[in-house]
Design an enzyme around this catalytic site. Sequence first.
Site, PDB file in Angstrom:
ATOM      1  N   THR A   1       0.861  -1.192   0.000  1.00  0.00           N
ATOM      2  CA  THR A   1       0.000   0.000   0.000  1.00  0.00           C
ATOM      3  C   THR A   1       0.890   1.232   0.000  1.00  0.00           C
ATOM      4  O   THR A   1       1.695   1.413   0.914  1.00  0.00           O
ATOM      5  CB  THR A   1      -0.898  -0.020   1.252  1.00  0.00           C
ATOM      6  OG1 THR A   1      -1.662  -1.222   1.204  1.00  0.00           O
ATOM      7  CG2 THR A   1      -1.833   1.179   1.283  1.00  0.00           C
TER       8      THR A   1
ATOM      9  N   GLU B   1      -5.979 -10.243   7.240  1.00  0.00           N
ATOM     10  CA  GLU B   1      -5.310 -11.206   8.104  1.00  0.00           C
ATOM     11  C   GLU B   1      -6.377 -12.118   8.706  1.00  0.00           C
ATOM     12  O   GLU B   1      -7.499 -11.695   8.938  1.00  0.00           O
ATOM     13  CB  GLU B   1      -4.538 -10.492   9.213  1.00  0.00           C
ATOM     14  CG  GLU B   1      -3.413  -9.676   8.656  1.00  0.00           C
ATOM     15  CD  GLU B   1      -2.468  -9.148   9.729  1.00  0.00           C
ATOM     16  OE1 GLU B   1      -2.364  -9.754  10.802  1.00  0.00           O
ATOM     17  OE2 GLU B   1      -1.836  -8.122   9.452  1.00  0.00           O
TER      18      GLU B   1
ATOM     19  N   LEU C   1     -19.931  -3.360  10.062  1.00  0.00           N
ATOM     20  CA  LEU C   1     -20.820  -2.490  10.841  1.00  0.00           C
ATOM     21  C   LEU C   1     -20.894  -2.974  12.277  1.00  0.00           C
ATOM     22  O   LEU C   1     -21.783  -2.577  13.009  1.00  0.00           O
ATOM     23  CB  LEU C   1     -22.222  -2.510  10.241  1.00  0.00           C
ATOM     24  CG  LEU C   1     -22.559  -1.463   9.178  1.00  0.00           C
ATOM     25  CD1 LEU C   1     -24.024  -1.571   8.788  1.00  0.00           C
ATOM     26  CD2 LEU C   1     -22.255  -0.046   9.660  1.00  0.00           C
TER      27      LEU C   1
ATOM     28  N   CYS D   1      -3.116  -2.130   9.069  1.00  0.00           N
ATOM     29  CA  CYS D   1      -3.586  -1.461   7.847  1.00  0.00           C
ATOM     30  C   CYS D   1      -4.482  -0.261   8.118  1.00  0.00           C
ATOM     31  O   CYS D   1      -4.133   0.856   7.748  1.00  0.00           O
ATOM     32  CB  CYS D   1      -4.311  -2.466   6.969  1.00  0.00           C
ATOM     33  SG  CYS D   1      -3.270  -3.877   6.597  1.00  0.00           S
TER      34      CYS D   1
HETATM   35  C1  UGA Z   1      -7.896  -4.782   6.218  1.00  0.00           C
HETATM   36  C2  UGA Z   1      -8.890  -4.839   5.052  1.00  0.00           C
HETATM   37  O1  UGA Z   1     -10.119  -5.443   5.503  1.00  0.00           O
HETATM   38  C3  UGA Z   1      -8.331  -5.632   3.879  1.00  0.00           C
HETATM   39  O2  UGA Z   1      -9.240  -5.594   2.784  1.00  0.00           O
HETATM   40  C4  UGA Z   1      -6.988  -5.006   3.468  1.00  0.00           C
HETATM   41  O3  UGA Z   1      -6.374  -5.741   2.420  1.00  0.00           O
HETATM   42  C5  UGA Z   1      -6.053  -4.982   4.657  1.00  0.00           C
HETATM   43  O4  UGA Z   1      -6.657  -4.228   5.730  1.00  0.00           O
HETATM   44  C6  UGA Z   1      -4.764  -4.330   4.209  1.00  0.00           C
HETATM   45  O5  UGA Z   1      -4.799  -3.146   3.849  1.00  0.00           O
HETATM   46  O6  UGA Z   1      -3.747  -5.030   4.067  1.00  0.00           O
HETATM   47  P1  UGA Z   1      -7.136  -6.467   8.173  1.00  0.00           P
HETATM   48  O7  UGA Z   1      -6.476  -5.266   8.777  1.00  0.00           O
HETATM   49  O8  UGA Z   1      -6.361  -7.718   8.038  1.00  0.00           O
HETATM   50  O9  UGA Z   1      -7.693  -6.102   6.693  1.00  0.00           O
HETATM   51  O10 UGA Z   1      -8.417  -6.839   9.056  1.00  0.00           O
HETATM   52  P2  UGA Z   1      -9.971  -6.487   9.061  1.00  0.00           P
HETATM   53  O11 UGA Z   1     -10.738  -7.741   9.014  1.00  0.00           O
HETATM   54  O12 UGA Z   1     -10.298  -5.460   8.063  1.00  0.00           O
HETATM   55  O13 UGA Z   1     -10.145  -5.879  10.523  1.00  0.00           O
HETATM   56  C7  UGA Z   1      -9.539  -4.646  10.912  1.00  0.00           C
HETATM   57  C8  UGA Z   1     -10.029  -4.232  12.275  1.00  0.00           C
HETATM   58  O14 UGA Z   1     -11.390  -3.820  12.211  1.00  0.00           O
HETATM   59  C9  UGA Z   1      -9.966  -5.334  13.332  1.00  0.00           C
HETATM   60  O15 UGA Z   1      -9.463  -4.802  14.538  1.00  0.00           O
HETATM   61  C10 UGA Z   1     -11.432  -5.761  13.513  1.00  0.00           C
HETATM   62  O16 UGA Z   1     -11.700  -6.263  14.779  1.00  0.00           O
HETATM   63  C11 UGA Z   1     -12.130  -4.429  13.259  1.00  0.00           C
HETATM   64  N1  UGA Z   1     -13.546  -4.569  12.822  1.00  0.00           N
HETATM   65  C12 UGA Z   1     -13.844  -5.171  11.646  1.00  0.00           C
HETATM   66  C13 UGA Z   1     -14.565  -4.048  13.623  1.00  0.00           C
HETATM   67  O17 UGA Z   1     -14.308  -3.478  14.715  1.00  0.00           O
HETATM   68  N2  UGA Z   1     -15.862  -4.158  13.206  1.00  0.00           N
HETATM   69  C14 UGA Z   1     -16.186  -4.759  12.028  1.00  0.00           C
HETATM   70  O18 UGA Z   1     -17.401  -4.817  11.704  1.00  0.00           O
HETATM   71  C15 UGA Z   1     -15.159  -5.278  11.235  1.00  0.00           C
END
Ligand code: UGA
Length: 433
Positions: free
Chosen positions: A121, A155, A250, A260
């Site tokens: 990125t 991840e 959400l 990220c």
């Molecule tokens: C995120 C993006 O979802 C990926 O599409 C992207 O490729 C990646 O960053 C990156 O840029 O490399 P990631 O950081 O692995 O992926 O994890 P997510 O599943 O997106 O979760 C991120 C954070 O948001 C976590 O702490 C999770 O607990 C939180 N989250 C997620 C919430 O608090 N609520 C939700 O509804 C979803």
Amino acid sequence: MSILIIGTGYVGVTTALVFAELGFEVTGLDADERKVQTLSEGKLTFYEPGLQDLLDQHLAAGRIRFTSEAKQAIRQNTILFLCVGTPSDENGSADLRYIRAVAEQIGQSMDDYKVIVIKSTVPIHTNERLTAWIAEAQPHPIPFDVVSNPEFLREGSALQDALHPDRIIIGSRNQAAGLHIQSLYENLNAPCFLTTPTTAEMIKYASNSFLATKISFANELARLCEQLDINVGDVSIGMGYDHRIGPHFLKAGIGYGGSCFPKDIKALLHIAKEQHTRLSILEQVHEVNETQVEHFLQLWERKIGGFAGKRIAILGLSFKPNTDDLREAPSLAVIRYLTSQRAQVRVHDPVAKLPASLQSAGVRQLEHLEDAVAGCDAAIMCSEWDVYRNADWEQLRDEFKQLNIFDGRNVLDRQRLTELGYTYSGIGNAARN
Ligand code: UGA
């Protein structure tokens, strides 16, 4: 066809294994010889479901290898994927030092045409900067193309995401180079959008920023729901049925973490500042996330009459389940707050390890859940590993000193826990207790 992956971190290893799975000959290049050695022995340097099997399989079949011999690896391959880190600088901008170092190495080593693909990125216009850095490093001009191909895997579900992507974004000034990279993904059955490099770079930042916006929206709404005795989780479910909104990202909780969202949002805010353009919504997304832990800890603190002298168990250290990644994990902010309030902190996580700095601050990690909650006045769940959802809370009841559960991810069964005698509080639904 062979592919070189430069940088064998999280994205690099996953990308390398996915290309091996798609039938390519893959080489993973990394300057860190220890990492190369470890991967060559078939050991992953991080935890991610599903990757170990693929690594074993493709190492055995000779479809993947790892090396630190940059010059040779660059010369032997025409397609080079850049998967090196772009950490945050002090001012929030993305630090391109690793990208630049690789660019110089490529420029100095290449002896024929290459397509260099940026998966990391990177800020808008990095494609042009990379082109200039490679050209400057070449002893004499040799043609090459630079293509942007951002990665969208998460991840914890990296393999699934990489094998079944929602879309593939390719930004290229040279259409032939863009189509060449598109052809690598032809067996993935995903829509492919060919665009300019700067648009591709912006799509990556905009996507992460929008997902974080959805989360911060739900998190801020949770604060109001808390006051109004409304369950924010049910509000999200109701909203999510609308196809224009969708149910994903959400879920209210103690905030987003990871390597990220926090980094990319800061980087986009920095880019906007440089252009004298305000992204006020994104500023608030960041602000809500920065204050979410403290907001809810203060509410919970009142419920148990202060944290001072209390023993608190932290359930889940990693920033989300199914990873050992602690970068920007909300659990760390929770632990910092609790220790500042002189609470005794116990930690449990199925995979992630407590950093040494917290160990020396008196925080203890316990291997078994029952030991972590033993004698505790409350447990705070910070990441929703299945082991907590499926725990035998009836049996665990005997271990606690006081039966308080603070569910930072709103996933535990409130009704069941309440029936068992626990005092359950979540995010944006605690007023009902
Ligand atoms: C995120 C993006 O979802 C990926 O599409 C992207 O490729 C990646 O960053 C990156 O840029 O490399 P990631 O950081 O692995 O992926 O994890 P997510 O599943 O997106 O979760 C991120 C954070 O948001 C976590 O702490 C999770 O607990 C939180 N989250 C997620 C919430 O608090 N609520 C939700 O509804 C979803």
